[in-house]
Design a protein around this motif. Structure first.
Motif, PDB file in Angstrom:
ATOM      1  N   LYS A  52       0.815  -1.215   0.000  1.00 32.39           N
ATOM      2  CA  LYS A  52       0.000   0.000   0.000  1.00 32.39           C
ATOM      3  C   LYS A  52       0.849   1.264   0.000  1.00 32.39           C
ATOM      4  O   LYS A  52       0.505   2.259  -0.632  1.00 32.39           O
ATOM      5  CB  LYS A  52      -0.940   0.009   1.217  1.00 32.39           C
ATOM      6  N   ASN A  53       1.968   1.233   0.706  1.00 32.01           N
ATOM      7  CA  ASN A  53       2.805   2.439   0.764  1.00 32.01           C
ATOM      8  C   ASN A  53       3.368   2.785  -0.612  1.00 32.01           C
ATOM      9  O   ASN A  53       3.348   3.948  -1.033  1.00 32.01           O
ATOM     10  CB  ASN A  53       3.945   2.244   1.761  1.00 32.01           C
ATOM     11  N   ALA A  54       3.863   1.774  -1.315  1.00 33.57           N
ATOM     12  CA  ALA A  54       4.406   2.016  -2.649  1.00 33.57           C
ATOM     13  C   ALA A  54       3.309   2.448  -3.611  1.00 33.57           C
ATOM     14  O   ALA A  54       3.476   3.358  -4.422  1.00 33.57           O
ATOM     15  CB  ALA A  54       5.093   0.753  -3.167  1.00 33.57           C
ATOM     16  N   SER A  55       2.141   1.781  -3.503  1.00 28.06           N
ATOM     17  CA  SER A  55       1.020   2.131  -4.381  1.00 28.06           C
ATOM     18  C   SER A  55       0.556   3.557  -4.142  1.00 28.06           C
ATOM     19  O   SER A  55       0.303   4.315  -5.076  1.00 28.06           O
ATOM     20  CB  SER A  55      -0.134   1.148  -4.141  1.00 28.06           C
ATOM     21  N   THR A  62      -3.113   8.871  -0.136  1.00 32.12           N
ATOM     22  CA  THR A  62      -2.733   8.270   1.143  1.00 32.12           C
ATOM     23  C   THR A  62      -3.569   7.050   1.479  1.00 32.12           C
ATOM     24  O   THR A  62      -3.187   6.257   2.325  1.00 32.12           O
ATOM     25  CB  THR A  62      -2.908   9.296   2.288  1.00 32.12           C
ATOM     26  N   GLY A  63      -4.738   6.900   0.844  1.00 27.89           N
ATOM     27  CA  GLY A  63      -5.653   5.827   1.213  1.00 27.89           C
ATOM     28  C   GLY A  63      -6.287   6.061   2.566  1.00 27.89           C
ATOM     29  O   GLY A  63      -6.807   5.138   3.200  1.00 27.89           O
ATOM     30  N   ASP A 101      -8.584   3.865   5.201  1.00 29.10           N
ATOM     31  CA  ASP A 101      -8.414   4.006   6.633  1.00 29.10           C
ATOM     32  C   ASP A 101      -9.031   5.330   7.073  1.00 29.10           C
ATOM     33  O   ASP A 101      -9.171   6.259   6.266  1.00 29.10           O
ATOM     34  CB  ASP A 101      -6.922   3.995   7.005  1.00 29.10           C
ATOM     35  N   LEU A 102      -9.401   5.419   8.342  1.00 26.50           N
ATOM     36  CA  LEU A 102     -10.003   6.646   8.858  1.00 26.50           C
ATOM     37  C   LEU A 102      -9.155   7.189  10.005  1.00 26.50           C
ATOM     38  O   LEU A 102      -8.922   6.507  11.000  1.00 26.50           O
ATOM     39  CB  LEU A 102     -11.428   6.381   9.351  1.00 26.50           C
ATOM     40  N   LEU A 103      -8.674   8.410   9.819  1.00 24.06           N
ATOM     41  CA  LEU A 103      -7.931   9.111  10.862  1.00 24.06           C
ATOM     42  C   LEU A 103      -8.913  10.011  11.614  1.00 24.06           C
ATOM     43  O   LEU A 103      -9.506  10.915  11.023  1.00 24.06           O
ATOM     44  CB  LEU A 103      -6.826   9.959  10.235  1.00 24.06           C
ATOM     45  N   VAL A 104      -9.114   9.764  12.895  1.00 25.17           N
ATOM     46  CA  VAL A 104     -10.038  10.564  13.695  1.00 25.17           C
ATOM     47  C   VAL A 104      -9.232  11.558  14.512  1.00 25.17           C
ATOM     48  O   VAL A 104      -8.337  11.183  15.272  1.00 25.17           O
ATOM     49  CB  VAL A 104     -10.897   9.675  14.624  1.00 25.17           C
ATOM     50  N   LYS A 122      -1.421  13.749   5.067  1.00 25.02           N
ATOM     51  CA  LYS A 122      -2.079  13.034   6.159  1.00 25.02           C
ATOM     52  C   LYS A 122      -3.325  12.300   5.675  1.00 25.02           C
ATOM     53  O   LYS A 122      -3.662  11.234   6.174  1.00 25.02           O
ATOM     54  CB  LYS A 122      -2.480  14.008   7.271  1.00 25.02           C
ATOM     55  N   ALA A 123      -4.040  12.921   4.736  1.00 28.30           N
ATOM     56  CA  ALA A 123      -5.294  12.339   4.271  1.00 28.30           C
ATOM     57  C   ALA A 123      -5.635  12.879   2.895  1.00 28.30           C
ATOM     58  O   ALA A 123      -5.160  13.934   2.488  1.00 28.30           O
ATOM     59  CB  ALA A 123      -6.419  12.656   5.259  1.00 28.30           C
ATOM     60  N   ASP A 124      -6.472  12.131   2.191  1.00 30.72           N
ATOM     61  CA  ASP A 124      -6.922  12.561   0.861  1.00 30.72           C
ATOM     62  C   ASP A 124      -8.084  13.544   0.941  1.00 30.72           C
ATOM     63  O   ASP A 124      -8.376  14.235  -0.042  1.00 30.72           O
ATOM     64  CB  ASP A 124      -7.351  11.346   0.038  1.00 30.72           C
TER      65      ASP A 124
END
Length: 340
Positions: A52-55, A62-63, A101-104, A122-124
């Motif tokens: 996932k990191n490379a993708s 960021t996914g 993924d969800l960053l809260v 940090k996020a899309d």
């Protein structure tokens, strides 16, 4: 020891290029179905796992989605409106279903939360819950728009506001509650909750109540409005103020369930029977609404649907698709606090 399988291993066994493997594993329609299924089966047999990191590095994604929860005054130490806690689960599940993924992140409204999450990788995109004073909050929404940040928010859907808002039909909800109370024979109404541009959701609920009263063919209803924020303590204090005003009333429409629960406590402390003397209605349908005494008649906001719509719209925005503000329907939940 055999090294971990790569996409080139899959390409070799399938007799296709590595780029075709990448497309097939993303389920791209650019690869025909038979080839896609063959490649996916080989990947399964080789126990292939996507890096996932490379993708993400290649795609500049960021996914991850960021959920920003804003501090609210509450009766406990959580500082989180319990309505938003109900929505949190549906947002988490919807994000996971889409492979994100969800960053809260818990934010104070005074912080620089409008800093660009996307540029910092940090996020899309952002989902915003809660806002306090909307007039101050709107300035930060404008900055997010200027930064071209992908974001959606839960709240009132207003003409010309910055960004994309998803919210319930507050006007309809206020109308549904007042119509129910009118059908029960209530005629002298009070409204507890702010009714200004600083709290547009409450204002729309107040306007919905007034719309129902204006359409009613009977005697004009008397309306007393008293400001309150969404806490039990504020609802209690507003109801005490209403009682001290010597204004006659037989129905109280509250801008939130928490305000309604505080109002019920004030009425009971003053030996006023609910619903025999006064009917009380709330807004939100918090889980605790069915357990207060008497159980609270309220307007339900569908938190499961809300979370799904917020995530779906944000992901569409990230893909470059056009998204529009939406109002989700409300429903009346009748319990003991109104009778009938």
């Amino acid at each position: 020891m055999k090294s971990r399988a790569t996409s080139f291993d899959i390409a070799y066994q399938a007799g296709v290029s590595q780029s075709t493997v990448s497309r097939a594993l993303r389920d791209s329609p650019l690869v025909n179905l038979e080839t896609r299924l063959k490649i996916q089966q080989i990947a399964k047999e080789l126990n292939y796992k996507v890096d996932k990191n490379a993708s993400n590095l290649r795609s500049q994604h960021t996914g991850t989605l960021a959920l920003l929860l804003f501090e609210d005054p509450t009766s406990d130490d959580s500082q989180i409106n319990p309505f938003f806690l109900s929505m949190l689960g549906s947002i988490t599940h919807a994000s996971a279903r889409h492979g994100y993924d969800l960053l809260v992140s818990f934010q104070q409204l005074s912080n620089d939360w409008h800093a660009d999450y996307e540029d910092s990788h940090k996020a899309d995109g952002l989902i915003l819950l809660g806002y306090g004073d909307y007039v101050e909050y709107e300035e930060k929404l404008l900055k997010l728009v200027e930064q071209k940040t992908h974001f959606v928010r839960w709240g009132a859907v207003l003409e010309g506001q910055p960004g994309t808002s998803i919210g319930c039909d507050n006007l309809l909800g206020g109308y549904q509650m007042a119509s129910h109370l009118l059908a029960l024979g209530r005629r002298k109404f009070a409204f507890l909750g702010g009714a200004s541009s600083h709290c547009p959701e409450f204002l729309e609920r107040f306007e919905g109540m007034n719309k129902a009263l204006a359409e009613h063919s009977g005697h004009p209803a008397l309306v007393k409005q008293i400001d309150a924020i969404s806490t039990e303590e504020s609802g209690f204090e507003a109801a005490q103020q209403l009682l001290a005003s010597d204004v006659a009333f037989d129905a109280i429409c509250c801008a939130s369930d928490l305000i309604a629960m505080g109002a019920i406590r004030a009425l009971r402390d003053n030996h006023i029977a609910i619903p025999q003397q006064v009917s009380v209605g709330g807004f939100d349908d918090l889980p605790m609404a069915s357990f207060c005494n008497p159980a609270l008649t309220t307007i339900q906001q569908n938190t499961k649907s809300a979370g799904e719509v917020l995530v779906a719209n944000l992901l569409a925005m990230i893909k470059g698709e056009e998204v529009k503000p939406q109002r989700l329907p409300t429903s009346l939940v009748v319990r003991d606090s109104c009778g009938g």
